[in-house]
Scaffold this motif. Sequence first.
Motif: not given
Length: 256
Positions: A1-14, A159-165
């Motif tokens: 099951m998919s969900s929105l992660t409650p934890r706060t995250c930070f990302i930097g693309i360098h 979601e379509n990819i994750a629904s596959q076998s």
Amino acid sequence: MSSLTPRTCFIGIHMAPPDLSREEFERKAGALGDAIAALPIAQKNLLKLDIISQNTLMDEHMKGVGLPVAAPTVVMSAEYESLDHLNGASMLKDPALQKLLTESDDFGFRKHATAFAADVYTLVDAPDINTGLHVICVYSCPPQFSTDLFGQKMKELMENIASQSIRDKFSHYSLWLQNDAVDKHLQALGYPAPKPLLVVRADSEHLDHMKEIFEHSDVARMLKEGIRDLGFHRDSDDPTEACCFSADVATKINNY
């Protein structure tokens, strides 16, 4: 099951500056990660700090679905319980952290970066599986889409990819969507305003599982069609910027 992660995250693309090799940029970024992780304020306020660098294990599979060769890139990601652990604790105003980031200008760490707080939409997470292979995809927002519509289209594709076998071949599969929670703090630290983009992260237990995902006939078709429809295919007339690669993840802090 998919969900929105409650934890706060930070990302930097360098992105590595043109005058520095990928290997040297990764070495310097790794040393910066070590130095940040050694700061007491980082140990106190971060749950996790990762430095993510490129490897070549999935290069042929990336080319096979039409993606361009990835530019030399390092990703820094951090997780924390709430924004109070950055803002309330004044972590982003810490003089020692500011000094490290200023010194990182010697190798262009901030100049060529897009950094932001993120809402993480998790489709698969199997923490009991030891992850051995990571894939990171950074997709700039195509000019014909709003950021919200782009995020929705990418979510539907995933979601379509994750629904596959092959779903059980993932140990983790998530979509990192920008929010503006720390934009003003990051820009005060010398980061440029973030470019509109999103990040996909996919992990598997080992390389063979990730190859099975990419080689699954329906997944390969969906990836090729999605990459072309969204304008990322390397043979497009004016391809939208994308940077996708298999990765090595060096965890600098883990307070879970």
